[in-house]
Design an enzyme around this catalytic site. Structure first.
Site, PDB file in Angstrom:
ATOM      1  N   PRO A 237       0.751  -0.985  -0.083  1.00 44.35           N
ATOM      2  CA  PRO A 237       0.012   0.014  -0.122  1.00 44.35           C
ATOM      3  C   PRO A 237       0.996   1.275  -0.044  1.00 44.35           C
ATOM      4  CG  PRO A 237      -0.334  -1.269   1.890  1.00 44.35           C
ATOM      5  CD  PRO A 237       0.828  -1.915   1.204  1.00 44.35           C
ATOM      6  N   GLU A 238       0.601   2.136  -1.086  1.00 43.77           N
ATOM      7  CA  GLU A 238       1.319   3.414  -1.092  1.00 43.77           C
ATOM      8  C   GLU A 238       0.066   4.515  -0.540  1.00 43.77           C
ATOM      9  OE1 GLU A 238       3.564   4.032  -4.689  1.00 43.77           O
ATOM     10  OE2 GLU A 238       3.973   1.951  -4.679  1.00 43.77           O
TER      11      GLU A 238
END
Ligand SMILES: [Zn+2]
Length: 276
Positions: A2-3
């Site tokens: 996840p960014e």
């Protein structure tokens, strides 16, 4: 992994679903993931607390609870925070379950167990070590092209490594860094200090554009990422370079190339992202 856009999407869905709900029970299935810090007992301190707000800083998700308590969660590689109902079977690798006052559950799962949840006093958050080390938020007003210009000035390291550095810019990971560099026409292995002013302006705009598009598309789902309710994002369908090594550039048709920078694979177009 996840960014920024993926964490932001989880934040938004939890804010809608969970804000105002009370914690009726806490089931700690993996004690090492439930980090109580200065408090003696993770479960005891959280019982009866109410979720007041969900915030994000870089790739961290922060839940503000009643009575001055906050939770700081880092999703690392495979962490998920999912709002669901008790009828849904508890998946493998679930480490913490919050039973909520509406009967629903908020579950923290992480296949690789690198993530975790810390309890922190809300007043102490500005001094909380992991958060103080973070650089500027790329979607904030503070992040201007002048700011990026100051970041790259006299820097010998490669531009890809620089924009991935969370102490300089918080929230960008491999996917959005590759996409931003492509959009800006900047080769990932360029030494940061060699970027000319028009390129800095392009890259600044591209960083914001790819992150905003990622949020609008509800995140990028390659393997593990799902939003706060377990839904997959759509952004993987509109990537230009990430995950497309060997395919053709959407701009010019050239075969996309790859190289390693700081142990991370970068995919780029050798023609559109000229190394000079
Ligand atoms: Zn191209």
């Amino acid at each position: 992994m996840p960014e920024l856009p993926e964490v932001e999407i989880v934040r938004q869905s939890l804010e809608v679903r969970v804000t105002g709900l009370k914690i009726e029970e806490v089931k700690v299935l993996t004690p090492s993931v439930a980090r109580s810090g200065e408090f003696s007992d993770f479960r005891e301190i959280l019982l009866g607390k109410i979720f007041r707000a969900f915030k994000r800083r870089g790739k961290y998700l922060i839940a503000h609870l009643s009575e001055g308590i906050s939770l700081v969660a880092h999703l690392r590689m495979t962490g998920r925070w999912v709002y669901t109902t008790p009828e849904i079977p508890v998946p493998k690798h679930t480490h913490i379950i919050f039973v909520l006052s509406n009967g629903a559950e908020l579950r923290f799962t992480d296949i690789r167990r690198f993530g975790g949840i810390d309890i922190v006093l809300t007043d102490f958050l500005p001094q909380y070590k992991s958060l103080t080390k973070l650089g500027v938020e790329p979607l904030s007003e503070e992040f201007t092209s002048e700011y990026l210009g100051a970041l790259v000035k006299n820097k010998k390291l490669k531009i890809k490594a620089l924009i991935l550095d969370q102490t300089r810019l918080a929230g960008l990971g491999n996917i959005y860094a590759d996409e931003a560099l492509f959009l800006a026409g900047v080769n990932p292995q360029r030494e940061a200090s060699t970027l000319r002013e028009p390129e800095i302006i392009q890259l600044h705009g591209a960083i914001r554009e790819v992150l905003e598009k990622g949020i609008a598309n509800k995140g990028t789902s390659f393997s593990d990422y799902v939003d706060g309710e377990g839904n997959r994002g759509q952004n993987q369908l509109s990537l230009n370079v990430y995950g497309r090594y060997g395919e053709h550039c959407n701009n010019c048709g050239t075969t996309l190339a790859k190289l390693k920078i700081g142990g991370r694979t970068s995919v780029y177009c050798p023609l559109c992202q000229n190394p000079e």
